[in-house]
Design an enzyme around this catalytic site. Structure first.
Site, PDB file in Angstrom:
ATOM      1  N   CYS A  57       0.846  -1.190   0.000  1.00 27.08           N
ATOM      2  CA  CYS A  57       0.000   0.000   0.000  1.00 27.08           C
ATOM      3  C   CYS A  57       0.880   1.238   0.000  1.00 27.08           C
ATOM      4  CB  CYS A  57      -0.911   0.028   1.226  1.00 27.08           C
ATOM      5  SG  CYS A  57      -1.809   1.589   1.339  1.00 27.08           S
ATOM      6  N   LYS A 102       0.619  -9.560  -1.941  1.00 28.43           N
ATOM      7  CA  LYS A 102       0.252  -8.545  -2.933  1.00 28.43           C
ATOM      8  C   LYS A 102       1.442  -7.649  -3.229  1.00 28.43           C
ATOM      9  CE  LYS A 102      -3.364  -5.413  -4.364  1.00 28.43           C
ATOM     10  NZ  LYS A 102      -4.741  -5.004  -4.120  1.00 28.43           N
ATOM     11  N   GLY A 122      -7.073   1.874 -12.305  1.00 27.69           N
ATOM     12  CA  GLY A 122      -7.962   2.041 -13.450  1.00 27.69           C
ATOM     13  C   GLY A 122      -7.291   1.641 -14.750  1.00 27.69           C
ATOM     14  N   GLY A 152      -5.349  -4.840 -12.234  1.00 23.85           N
ATOM     15  CA  GLY A 152      -4.828  -3.547 -12.663  1.00 23.85           C
ATOM     16  C   GLY A 152      -5.648  -3.056 -13.835  1.00 23.85           C
ATOM     17  N   GLY A 153      -6.701  -2.340 -13.532  1.00 24.56           N
ATOM     18  CA  GLY A 153      -7.506  -1.712 -14.575  1.00 24.56           C
ATOM     19  C   GLY A 153      -8.413  -2.646 -15.357  1.00 24.56           C
ATOM     20  N   THR A 196     -11.069  -1.040  -9.389  1.00 26.58           N
ATOM     21  CA  THR A 196     -11.699   0.257  -9.634  1.00 26.58           C
ATOM     22  C   THR A 196     -13.031   0.138 -10.384  1.00 26.58           C
ATOM     23  OG1 THR A 196      -9.527   1.284  -9.593  1.00 26.58           O
ATOM     24  CG2 THR A 196     -11.262   2.529 -10.680  1.00 26.58           C
TER      25      THR A 196
END
Lengths: 313, 273
Positions: free
Chosen positions: A132, A173, A225, A251-252, A274
């Site tokens: 993070c 992650k 995104g 990832g997006g 997202t």
């Protein structure tokens, strides 16, 4: 029929390979009525820390070209309240729950958190959020100010310490904010992680030119995104060459086509992030989209698609 | 938590422009129209492409049977794209979202409600006036008072709508081109001091500095005030935690616990931009 889509993450078997990313699905209750939650392969919770965290000051998010920045700061009620109040709600969905955990002061918090989750049957796996970008880590192990996921040794130490504390499947992650993500992925595998999830957000910045201030209060923030998708696909492909454990790609991902890219690059499962904010049905639409794709391409199992990229010579 | 939220694709059944910068869309949408409470909002997808990525939160402006209206100011690329939508087309929306105003007085209805709107803050307050009118104590002689604040006469919105609902409308403009010269909160202060208005409840919507001032005035005159906050939102339904506001009980989500808050519950000092 469901076996066509089912995959294993360590000892955890999920009915289909589509999950929702940590921090983008609340505690699932926010999506009730908006999507068919029980169809999901798994739900990854908002990251939980040992103590409650209030989160970062406002503004915390802003829109960017085909993406968004966020710096929420791991706002969460703390592990005990989470277990008491959120687990029972999550449990009702009948979907495997993957609890994302992070330390905010001391790395010993990782195994401590894992131990608290050991007794809970509904917890199918634990995701180690070592990437993070929005919390200041004072971890000695990673050196001041760096993410754990930016240091192979630190990653290895954390995974090892949690591995000793739990038999639950572990997902590490990873951060894309590194020179070579494969080094970190290999360190996680070697230390006993059952899978890796990639990528977390890219560190970014956006500026209000009138005020000459960052648009996000903390200055730096995590970019997500469609804008980051090609970077994420590339990293999945690189990691796939180097490790044996499953990759959860993210990832997006917005729709079936973008999800398929990740499988072909080497993911065993994918996670929708997202897109949940914009289309709460994105993940369930992707599940039926993948089924359709497999059927029309006469592919028997999603496993055959993983890493099936044909390289141009 | 039995509040239902829908993702719908209603047909655009009407469109009206107010000057160059404002427009009103009517949407045929029985589910949302029937469930909506004043102060709630919808999240609108302005384009089917990935850019602009996020939905835009817009207050429910008015409800008539199975249709509702949204009132929008063109302020950027998202609202510009939305302004290109035409009647006959469809819009991808999620709603109704947020908590909405509490407009029912326990016993007899609120006898003298005052609505204070700043700029685009009028948008959700027309719907509130519609509902207040429906539920108001019929014995009460006091009308609903509405104070509208704008920069100039050109930006004064919805005066006609409020008047059509029987409201007593007063205008304040920064440059004095219409009504009282000054801010809408100055007008409110004057009306309270002169005891021209004796409200039992104040409802406000507008920019944050205005709502902060409204909270100060309402505290002084001991009038309970509910304010609807504007915020940039990524999801609009409580998932992203991006639109939090500091309150006396910690961070709360503007989209979920709000957008309507008791004015005295907000910690304004740290948050007035």
């Amino acid at each position: 029929m469901p076996s066509k889509l089912s995959v294993n993450i360590g000892r955890l078997r999920i009915e289909n390979p589509v999950m929702v990313c940590s921090g983008t699905f609340g505690y699932a209750e926010e999506f009730r009525g908006l999507t068919d939650i029980k169809k999901l392969g798994a739900i990854v919770t908002k990251t939980i820390t040992l103590r409650a965290r209030a989160g970062n000051p406002m503004p915390r998010t802003c829109e960017t070209p085909a993406g968004m920045l966020n710096s929420i700061g791991l706002e969460n009620p703390g592990i005990d309240k989470f277990i008491k109040e959120k687990i029972p709600v999550l449990e009702k969905s009948g979907v495997p729950i993957i609890v994302s955990i992070a330390s905010d002061q001391d790395i010993d918090e990782f195994p401590a958190l894992a131990k608290k989750l050991n007794k809970i049957n509904a917890v199918g796996a634990i995701e180690l959020n070592i990437s993070c970008p929005n919390v200041k880590h004072a971890h000695k192990v990673s050196g001041g100010g760096r993410l754990i996921a930016q240091d192979a040794q630190a990653t290895s130490d954390i995974v090892r310490s949690v591995r000793k504390a739990t038999r639950k499947p572990l997902i590490t992650k990873l951060s894309p904010n590194v020179t070579d993500i494969t080094e970190i992925a290999m360190a996680a595998e070697e230390a006993g992680s059952d899978a890796v999830a990639l990528v977390n957000t890219l560190i970014g910045m956006s500026i209000d030119v009138v005020a000459r201030r960052p648009k996000i209060a903390q200055g730096l923030a995590g970019l997500s995104g469609p804008a980051i998708r090609p970077v994420a696909v590339r990293m999945v492909w690189e990691v796939y060459q180097k490790i044996k454990i499953p990759i959860i790609g993210m990832g997006g991902i917005m729709d079936t086509e973008s999800a398929l890219e990740f499988f072909i690059a080497g993911s065993s499962a994918i996670s929708v992030g997202t897109a949940n904010f914009i289309n709460p049905r994105a993940a369930t639409e992707i599940i039926s989209g993948i089924e359709k794709y497999l059927r029309s391409n006469k592919i028997d199992s999603i496993k055959e698609l993983t890493g099936s990229l044909k390289c141009r010579s | 938590m039995g509040t239902e939220i829908y993702q719908e694709r209603p047909k655009i059944t009407g469109k009206k422009y107010f000057g160059q910068d404002y427009f009103n869309l009517s949407l045929y949408c029985p589910t949302i129209s029937r469930k909506a409470k004043p102060g709630q909002f919808v999240e609108v997808k302005v384009s089917s492409a990935d850019d602009p990525l996020l939905r835009r939160p817009l207050g429910i402006h008015s409800v008539k049977g199975n249709s509702f209206h949204i009132l929008c100011e063109i302020v950027g690329r998202g609202t510009e794209l939305l302004s290109g939508k035409q009647p006959g087309g469809y819009l991808d929306i999620i709603g109704p979202l947020g908590n909405g105003f509490n407009f029912r007085h326990p016993a007899s209805g609120i006898r003298h409600p005052v609505i204070v709107a700043g700029g685009m803050g009028v948008a959700p307050l027309v719907f509130l006036a519609e509902k207040l009118k429906e539920t108001k104590n019929s014995k009460s002689k006091m009308p609903i008072s509405v104070l509208i604040g704008a920069r100039t006469k050109k930006q004064v919105l919805c005066e006609k709508e409020f008047k059509a609902l029987g409201c007593d409308v007063k205008i304040a403009t920064d440059d004095g081109s219409a009504g009282f010269k000054g801010r809408v909160t100055d007008l409110l202060k004057y009306l309270l001091r002169a005891a021209i208005l004796k409200p039992q409840a104040i409802y406000g919507c507008g920019p944050k500095p205005m709502l902060k001032e409204l909270a100060v005035i309402c505290k002084k005159y001991r009038v309970p005030a509910q304010v609807s906050l504007e915020a940039h939102m990524s999801c609009g339904f409580g998932a992203c935690l991006g639109c939090a506001v500091k309150t006396i009980s910690g961070f709360q989500r503007v989209c979920k616990e709000g957008p309507v808050f008791n004015a005295q519950d907000i910690i304004w000092q740290e948050d007035a931009v």
